[in-house]
Design an enzyme around this catalytic site. Sequence first.
Site, short mmCIF file in Angstrom:
data_model
loop_
_atom_site.label_atom_id
_atom_site.label_comp_id
_atom_site.label_asym_id
_atom_site.label_seq_id
_atom_site.Cartn_x
_atom_site.Cartn_y
_atom_site.Cartn_z
N HIS A 103 0.83 -1.20 0.00
CA HIS A 103 0.00 0.00 0.00
C HIS A 103 0.87 1.25 0.00
CE1 HIS A 103 -2.70 -3.16 1.43
NE2 HIS A 103 -3.73 -2.38 1.21
N GLU B 295 -8.24 -6.48 -4.58
CA GLU B 295 -7.35 -7.20 -3.67
C GLU B 295 -7.72 -8.68 -3.55
OE1 GLU B 295 -5.95 -3.47 -0.81
OE2 GLU B 295 -7.38 -4.93 -0.03
#
Lengths: 279, 279, 135, 135
Positions: free
Chosen positions: B59, B240
Amino acid sequence: MAEIVGAYFTSHVPGIGGAIQRGDQQTPYWKPFFDGFPPVREWLAAVRPDIAVVFSNDHGLNFFLDTMPTFAVGAAAEYRNADEGWGLPLYKPVKGHPALSWHVIEQLVADEFDPVTCQAMLVDHAIAIPLELAWPDVTEWPVKLVPIGINTVQHPLPSARRCLALGRSVHRALSSWGGDERIVVIGTGGLSHQLDGERAGFMNPDFDRFCLDHLAADPDALTHLSVHDIVRLAGTQGVEVLNWIAARGALGPGAVEIHRNYHLPISNTAAATMLLEPA
Amino acid sequence: MAEIVGAYFTSHVPGIGGAIQRGDQQTPYWKPFFDGFPPVREWLAAVRPDIAVVFSNDHGLNFFLDTMPTFAVGAAAEYRNADEGWGLPLYKPVKGHPALSWHVIEQLVADEFDPVTCQAMLVDHAIAIPLELAWPDVTEWPVKLVPIGINTVQHPLPSARRCLALGRSVHRALSSWGGDERIVVIGTGGLSHQLDGERAGFMNPDFDRFCLDHLAADPDALTHLSVHDIVRLAGTQGVEVLNWIAARGALGPGAVEIHRNYHLPISNTAAATMLLEPA
Amino acid sequence: MPHPASPTETPRAIPGTTLFDGDAAQKGYQLNAMCFSFNSAANRAAFAADEEAYCTRFALTADQRRAVATRDVPGMIAAGGNIYYLAKLAGILGLSVQDVGALQTGLSVDAFKAMLLAQGRGQSYEQSIAEARHG
Amino acid sequence: MPHPASPTETPRAIPGTTLFDGDAAQKGYQLNAMCFSFNSAANRAAFAADEEAYCTRFALTADQRRAVATRDVPGMIAAGGNIYYLAKLAGILGLSVQDVGALQTGLSVDAFKAMLLAQGRGQSYEQSIAEARHG
Ligand SMILES: [Fe+3]
Ligand SMILES: [Fe+3]
């Protein structure tokens, strides 16, 4: 539609840069190598590329072992050279073509390749020397760059088959590119040489001839070799021929040889230069 | 021979870390999520893994857009967490298993994947939170880590089909690993959520149920979806789920579901937890 | 389960959704680079101390600069910002994920949170967002 | 052209040749990291000014430290050094590629160069290296 005008291949030994800077091109040591380039320059003047898609390997300038890509595609607006550790004069920066880079990346991922995308990337002698040899007298490179890096440093390396397939995927991308540019494909490095180990100084003209003889008409012949075979036959740094194999794939299905030069040694390396046109 | 004991999947929302730190596990908002974990802990206590092969996405802690991998495999001796930008308490470091990492890398390259190898790598909440949820009371993690990162940040993303194939290649590596370790596969992230754009706050329990219902018995069903389909159905960050799909591949051909929990919203996310065992 | 499209089908636009693709990655590079720098506490402090100078240091475009100055999250996305990186800036600005959601949907933060909770009660996103917008 | 092996065949060792693989990459990390740092002129100067301190800063192993201190190129390779990175150290130490080749083959630099030139005259590597070793 863009046109792929052909492919240019050459070795990229750092010492070539030194010879250029010293003006040694016509000395007995260097002349047999540099004599391979007037035909390259004439051909480039005739086919007038404005984009170069270059397959090469980084030599520890842009990548380190912390984050080592198998395949890296540059998508930068400009690529600078930087000090490679020897404090030599820097090579000229090369303008990028980010839109084509992204088009190539989209095709590669669609074709199940797993590239690293690099919006910032330094380029080393492996890209600069082939450009210097091709356009020795320009103040600015006439081509924009799409650089595609292949890991030849840290095993496991991608196989010759994988590299040829990579190039063929790039070919699909170039074939569907909507621009009207003229594209030259470049493969750099090799041919046989080994810098490290007790076998340092190993060269193998038989292997090199096999590569040069098959590159145009039957590149798949090169993919019957494992990376281990290539190291055995071409030396630890002879694996840089993977860049040639990928570039050959990017040229397209058929190819015809229009120029070849081969000479050894240049430094520790068997140096080769070749031009192919689409058949 | 090493044994793959099963696979553990969970969402990895940063706010879960905050809830743990505040001790909010039994508040009405968090309880339905945390109630999914006692069975996970019991199962882990029973199967006693000592290696975790974790599929997750960075991230913006370890990778930036200058050098953005499609697939990144860690091969470090230790993985530290670091400040992800919010100055939060750091998560515990995780020991690596470099020998298994390299074994996985060798298999991936042999199977024509093009990983980036990372001998240094920071790990973010996407790895730390699943570990915190699994082993809440340890001073040191009981597992060594082989982290495999998947690009879910910058399109083009690898397809669901490619991610499942990646996981299956990892499974081949784990199956041929000569050690006697017990290996748990972990997939983290998702399920449906979208943080950006006018559609922020979008969740889709129908899609999530489709994923959860097919993950064990028919993961190929998920690969009929394009990345664009997944964004449409699961939200921009719902992609994801690619980490789950890859982890499912690494578990092996057959799988049976032994635990499932699903609750929304946790922050902006539909949160899911699942355990599978090899069938 | 909706009928999935073929993986090679030409994508249709997804309402309210921007894919962070090569175009966006190129356009947003400087803004995202600045946000990435906020992983360092010292850099966050430098931004807080002199936001203008910090944005200049990262060569933000005029659109990016304006979006940051006015805390215009949709403007940041339009200028190529990626939410994974913008989340770090949001932290500095004291915005939670729900605050950011509210700013992008045009809802109040309470209405945005209620919209999430409505989905948790089994209501569809479409119905939840419609009720949040129109009462 | 020799008969190529199958791509999946188990590799045989190649005489005089070390593959820089995962084992080597792991073992050589610190040494290679130090060499990578030499892309910066300031770092090269710092190494030259205090070699010991610089090696300590990069946490070189004892084997790596010894090989660097004694300019033992085969020792550097054995300690995980990769030639692409070691080439930067060689530059600092004033060693050309032929000097490095001579150190690894145990030839004098002149003999190493003669061995390369002999290959250029069409003689095989095997014959050229044998003549260089034994006159
Ligand atoms: Fe090279
Ligand atoms: Fe996430």
